[in-house]
Motif scaffolding. Structure first.
Motif, PDB file in Angstrom:
ATOM      1  N   ALA A   1       0.823  -1.210   0.000  1.00 42.28           N
ATOM      2  CA  ALA A   1       0.000   0.000   0.000  1.00 42.28           C
ATOM      3  C   ALA A   1       0.858   1.262   0.000  1.00 42.28           C
ATOM      4  CB  ALA A   1      -0.933  -0.008   1.214  1.00 42.28           C
ATOM      5  N   GLU A   2       1.998   1.235   0.714  1.00 43.84           N
ATOM      6  CA  GLU A   2       2.881   2.398   0.738  1.00 43.84           C
ATOM      7  C   GLU A   2       3.451   2.666  -0.652  1.00 43.84           C
ATOM      8  OE1 GLU A   2       5.700   3.972   4.044  1.00 43.84           O
ATOM      9  OE2 GLU A   2       6.852   2.453   2.946  1.00 43.84           O
ATOM     10  N   VAL A   3       3.808   1.616  -1.357  1.00 42.34           N
ATOM     11  CA  VAL A   3       4.313   1.784  -2.722  1.00 42.34           C
ATOM     12  C   VAL A   3       3.241   2.401  -3.613  1.00 42.34           C
ATOM     13  CG1 VAL A   3       5.098   0.548  -4.784  1.00 42.34           C
ATOM     14  CG2 VAL A   3       5.996  -0.078  -2.532  1.00 42.34           C
ATOM     15  N   ARG A   4       2.021   1.876  -3.541  1.00 45.26           N
ATOM     16  CA  ARG A   4       0.947   2.396  -4.379  1.00 45.26           C
ATOM     17  C   ARG A   4       0.620   3.854  -4.033  1.00 45.26           C
ATOM     18  NH1 ARG A   4      -1.064  -2.911  -3.487  1.00 45.26           N
ATOM     19  NH2 ARG A   4      -2.437  -2.148  -1.821  1.00 45.26           N
ATOM     20  N   GLU A   5       0.638   4.168  -2.732  1.00 45.99           N
ATOM     21  CA  GLU A   5       0.357   5.536  -2.316  1.00 45.99           C
ATOM     22  C   GLU A   5       1.428   6.506  -2.819  1.00 45.99           C
ATOM     23  OE1 GLU A   5       0.460   9.174  -0.010  1.00 45.99           O
ATOM     24  OE2 GLU A   5       1.993   7.604   0.036  1.00 45.99           O
ATOM     25  N   ALA A   6       2.690   6.066  -2.830  1.00 46.69           N
ATOM     26  CA  ALA A   6       3.769   6.911  -3.361  1.00 46.69           C
ATOM     27  C   ALA A   6       3.529   7.213  -4.833  1.00 46.69           C
ATOM     28  CB  ALA A   6       5.113   6.217  -3.165  1.00 46.69           C
ATOM     29  N   LEU A   7       3.138   6.209  -5.573  1.00 46.88           N
ATOM     30  CA  LEU A   7       2.877   6.409  -6.998  1.00 46.88           C
ATOM     31  C   LEU A   7       1.662   7.295  -7.223  1.00 46.88           C
ATOM     32  CD1 LEU A   7       3.780   2.793  -8.002  1.00 46.88           C
ATOM     33  CD2 LEU A   7       4.869   4.830  -8.956  1.00 46.88           C
ATOM     34  N   GLU A   8       0.668   7.179  -6.358  1.00 44.37           N
ATOM     35  CA  GLU A   8      -0.499   8.049  -6.469  1.00 44.37           C
ATOM     36  C   GLU A   8      -0.114   9.509  -6.268  1.00 44.37           C
ATOM     37  OE1 GLU A   8      -3.172   6.506  -3.574  1.00 44.37           O
ATOM     38  OE2 GLU A   8      -3.622   4.675  -4.710  1.00 44.37           O
ATOM     39  N   GLN A   9       0.867   9.761  -5.399  1.00 50.55           N
ATOM     40  CA  GLN A   9       1.289  11.145  -5.159  1.00 50.55           C
ATOM     41  C   GLN A   9       1.798  11.818  -6.420  1.00 50.55           C
ATOM     42  OE1 GLN A   9       3.544  12.397  -1.709  1.00 50.55           O
ATOM     43  NE2 GLN A   9       3.338  10.367  -0.793  1.00 50.55           N
ATOM     44  N   THR A  10       2.403  11.054  -7.295  1.00 54.11           N
ATOM     45  CA  THR A  10       2.993  11.622  -8.516  1.00 54.11           C
ATOM     46  C   THR A  10       2.193  11.287  -9.765  1.00 54.11           C
ATOM     47  OG1 THR A  10       4.402   9.697  -8.945  1.00 54.11           O
ATOM     48  CG2 THR A  10       5.291  11.402  -7.487  1.00 54.11           C
ATOM     49  N   GLY A  11       1.025  10.686  -9.585  1.00 53.52           N
ATOM     50  CA  GLY A  11       0.251  10.275 -10.750  1.00 53.52           C
ATOM     51  C   GLY A  11       0.899   9.132 -11.505  1.00 53.52           C
ATOM     52  N   GLY A  12       1.800   8.410 -10.828  1.00 54.14           N
ATOM     53  CA  GLY A  12       2.450   7.274 -11.477  1.00 54.14           C
ATOM     54  C   GLY A  12       3.512   7.653 -12.483  1.00 54.14           C
ATOM     55  N   ARG A  13       3.920   8.894 -12.505  1.00 48.73           N
ATOM     56  CA  ARG A  13       4.930   9.349 -13.478  1.00 48.73           C
ATOM     57  C   ARG A  13       6.133   9.937 -12.739  1.00 48.73           C
ATOM     58  NH1 ARG A  13       2.559   9.621 -18.718  1.00 48.73           N
ATOM     59  NH2 ARG A  13       0.809   8.143 -18.614  1.00 48.73           N
ATOM     60  N   ARG A  14       7.300   9.821 -13.390  1.00 49.69           N
ATOM     61  CA  ARG A  14       8.557  10.419 -12.904  1.00 49.69           C
ATOM     62  C   ARG A  14       8.855  10.035 -11.459  1.00 49.69           C
ATOM     63  NH1 ARG A  14       9.095  15.462 -12.459  1.00 49.69           N
ATOM     64  NH2 ARG A  14       6.948  16.185 -12.666  1.00 49.69           N
ATOM     65  N   LEU A  15       8.614   8.752 -11.138  1.00 50.83           N
ATOM     66  CA  LEU A  15       8.967   8.246  -9.814  1.00 50.83           C
ATOM     67  C   LEU A  15       9.569   6.861  -9.932  1.00 50.83           C
ATOM     68  CD1 LEU A  15       8.936   8.403  -6.684  1.00 50.83           C
ATOM     69  CD2 LEU A  15       6.671   7.328  -6.770  1.00 50.83           C
ATOM     70  N   MET A  16      10.710   6.665  -9.291  1.00 48.43           N
ATOM     71  CA  MET A  16      11.293   5.339  -9.123  1.00 48.43           C
ATOM     72  C   MET A  16      11.176   4.988  -7.650  1.00 48.43           C
ATOM     73  SD  MET A  16      14.874   3.722 -10.438  1.00 48.43           S
ATOM     74  CE  MET A  16      15.910   5.091  -9.897  1.00 48.43           C
ATOM     75  N   ILE A  17      10.558   3.866  -7.349  1.00 53.97           N
ATOM     76  CA  ILE A  17      10.392   3.438  -5.971  1.00 53.97           C
ATOM     77  C   ILE A  17      11.755   3.059  -5.393  1.00 53.97           C
ATOM     78  CG2 ILE A  17       9.374   1.690  -4.461  1.00 53.97           C
ATOM     79  CD1 ILE A  17       7.380   3.730  -5.535  1.00 53.97           C
ATOM     80  N   GLY A  18      12.049   3.606  -4.223  1.00 55.81           N
ATOM     81  CA  GLY A  18      13.314   3.307  -3.558  1.00 55.81           C
ATOM     82  C   GLY A  18      13.252   3.761  -2.118  1.00 55.81           C
ATOM     83  N   PRO A  19      14.252   3.427  -1.331  1.00 51.42           N
ATOM     84  CA  PRO A  19      14.312   3.885   0.057  1.00 51.42           C
ATOM     85  C   PRO A  19      14.743   5.340   0.138  1.00 51.42           C
ATOM     86  CG  PRO A  19      16.281   2.637  -0.476  1.00 51.42           C
ATOM     87  CD  PRO A  19      15.401   2.578  -1.687  1.00 51.42           C
ATOM     88  N   GLY A  20      14.442   5.975   1.290  1.00 54.48           N
ATOM     89  CA  GLY A  20      14.923   7.334   1.497  1.00 54.48           C
ATOM     90  C   GLY A  20      16.415   7.381   1.700  1.00 54.48           C
ATOM     91  N   CYS A  21      16.991   6.277   2.129  1.00 51.11           N
ATOM     92  CA  CYS A  21      18.427   6.096   2.263  1.00 51.11           C
ATOM     93  C   CYS A  21      18.678   4.601   2.174  1.00 51.11           C
ATOM     94  CB  CYS A  21      18.929   6.711   3.570  1.00 51.11           C
ATOM     95  SG  CYS A  21      20.734   6.909   3.641  1.00 51.11           S
ATOM     96  N   VAL A  22      19.799   4.143   2.653  1.00 51.33           N
ATOM     97  CA  VAL A  22      20.166   2.737   2.522  1.00 51.33           C
ATOM     98  C   VAL A  22      19.206   1.844   3.311  1.00 51.33           C
ATOM     99  CG1 VAL A  22      21.810   2.922   4.433  1.00 51.33           C
ATOM    100  CG2 VAL A  22      22.093   1.113   2.736  1.00 51.33           C
ATOM    101  N   LEU A  23      18.920   0.654   2.776  1.00 50.93           N
ATOM    102  CA  LEU A  23      18.061  -0.311   3.451  1.00 50.93           C
ATOM    103  C   LEU A  23      18.740  -0.864   4.705  1.00 50.93           C
ATOM    104  CD1 LEU A  23      16.943  -2.450   0.378  1.00 50.93           C
ATOM    105  CD2 LEU A  23      15.504  -0.817   1.627  1.00 50.93           C
ATOM    106  N   PRO A  24      17.973  -1.216   5.728  1.00 47.50           N
ATOM    107  CA  PRO A  24      18.550  -1.943   6.858  1.00 47.50           C
ATOM    108  C   PRO A  24      19.087  -3.294   6.390  1.00 47.50           C
ATOM    109  CG  PRO A  24      16.348  -1.106   7.381  1.00 47.50           C
ATOM    110  CD  PRO A  24      16.535  -0.936   5.902  1.00 47.50           C
ATOM    111  N   ILE A  25      20.181  -3.723   6.961  1.00 48.45           N
ATOM    112  CA  ILE A  25      20.770  -4.985   6.496  1.00 48.45           C
ATOM    113  C   ILE A  25      19.941  -6.186   6.936  1.00 48.45           C
ATOM    114  CG2 ILE A  25      23.113  -4.092   6.305  1.00 48.45           C
ATOM    115  CD1 ILE A  25      23.755  -5.358   8.999  1.00 48.45           C
ATOM    116  N   ARG A  26      19.047  -6.001   7.901  1.00 45.24           N
ATOM    117  CA  ARG A  26      18.209  -7.109   8.360  1.00 45.24           C
ATOM    118  C   ARG A  26      16.887  -7.224   7.605  1.00 45.24           C
ATOM    119  NH1 ARG A  26      19.891  -9.638  12.917  1.00 45.24           N
ATOM    120  NH2 ARG A  26      21.558  -8.642  14.144  1.00 45.24           N
ATOM    121  N   VAL A  27      16.670  -6.396   6.598  1.00 39.88           N
ATOM    122  CA  VAL A  27      15.432  -6.499   5.836  1.00 39.88           C
ATOM    123  C   VAL A  27      15.368  -7.870   5.158  1.00 39.88           C
ATOM    124  CG1 VAL A  27      16.351  -5.476   3.704  1.00 39.88           C
ATOM    125  CG2 VAL A  27      13.901  -5.329   4.214  1.00 39.88           C
TER     126      VAL A  27
END
Length: 330
Positions: A288-314
């Motif tokens: 849902a967080e991924v979909r909501e991020a894309l909704e913010q930009t209308g699904g354009r000019r967005l690459m899904i990624g972390p705000g910084c480096v991923l935790p190593i335990r993910v």
């Protein structure tokens, strides 16, 4: 829509066009193994083949840029896998004045592009690769720890001498990364935050040197990404940099993706709360967080990624949820 390869997906997203699915970039550290070029390359290739990211943000140790100037580092178990300074290389104002230019093909700098070359050779140009480069002021802080802030206010000429030396070495390193097969750089600044510097201070000690690096890459790199680290970032200043992509902690600080899409016409990279939803939410929450991020930009000019480096335990199941969210929003 027909399936796109990584290059087609990134280039369409950069142009604001529809894509077969949302592009995704995921990156993490590989602590201790990242000191060995062969091991780092093996991890990098394995990670890319496992997740099929649309961009490889190469992941050298975050302290590689200060070790050749005398900073001692160690991995002490930080959640994001980053190494820490155990002894600064700069301990006095005179140390700034003594800083001398390094050969970026040697030592710690050289090992990072050796690892990069091994990785790009194995990936064979199938996906864009960005070498991680730190802004000169970020490198200066890692060299000196918190004394930087007093020194740049009390002995600015000494700090500026060192910043120019660091900039020249960083440019050499970045150009050598392109020779090693990178398609650009991920330029990370950790001090363009109103919590750390004023706008005037960042103009003098930060932006001036950041732009020298980007100017040296003009016409040589396919595209570059700027990472703005921390809270209360100087978004309006940095969004004017000549880069194609911006990345910041959009789930933790302003602006959000919707606001940023009105202020920057390149590709935004973000949408994941890497220490929040990604680690603590359910799989459904992550999607849902991924979909909501894309909704913010209308699904354009967005690459899904972390705000910084991923935790190593993910865990893999959580990253699989990210990929499902990117596919379901197509």
């Amino acid at each position: 829509m027909a399936d796109m390869n990584h290059w087609e997906r990134i280039e369409a997203a950069l142009a604001g066009q529809a894509t077969d699915r949302a592009p995704v970039a995921l990156w993490r550290h590989f602590p201790d193994d990242d000191l060995d070029p062969l091991k780092l390359a093996e991890h990098s290739v394995r990670w890319q083949r496992r997740w099929e990211c649309d961009l490889v943000k190469f992941m050298p140790s975050g302290m590689y840029g200060v070790e050749d100037w005398g900073t001692q580092t160690a991995f002490k178990g930080t959640p994001n896998g980053a190494r820490e300074s155990t002894r600064p290389g700069v301990n006095s104002v005179d140390d700034w004045r003594r800083l001398q230019r390094l050969d970026a093909r040697q030592g710690s700098y050289g090992r990072q592009n050796e690892a990069l070359a091994l990785t790009t050779r194995e990936l064979g140009g199938s996906v864009p690769v960005l070498q991680t480069v730190f802004s000169p002021l970020t490198t200066a802080r890692k060299l000196s720890s918190e004394r930087l802030f007093a020194d740049m206010r009390l002995a600015p000429d000494a700090v500026e001498h060192a910043l120019q030396v660091i900039t020249d070495v960083t440019i050499d390193f970045a150009l050598q990364a392109l020779e090693a097969g990178a398609h650009g750089v991920f330029l990370a600044t950790q001090l363009a935050s109103y919590r750390l510097t004023t706008a005037a201070e960042y103009e003098r000690f930060g932006r001036k040197y950041d732009l020298q690096i980007l100017d040296a890459l003009k016409g040589k790199a396919r595209f570059n990404m700027l990472h703005m680290h921390g809270d209360d970032i100087m978004f309006d200043m940095l969004s004017q940099y000549p880069v194609e992509m911006l990345n910041w902690h959009d789930r933790l600080t302003t602006p959000n993706l919707r606001e940023a899409s009105q202020r920057f016409k390149g590709l935004l990279v973000g949408g994941l709360s890497e220490h929040g939803t990604l680690m603590q939410g359910t799989h459904a929450d992550i999607e849902a967080e991924v979909r909501e991020a894309l909704e913010q930009t209308g699904g354009r000019r967005l690459m899904i990624g972390p705000g910084c480096v991923l935790p190593i335990r993910v865990t893999d199941d959580r990253l699989e949820a990210v990929m499902r969210g990117a596919r379901s929003a197509a």
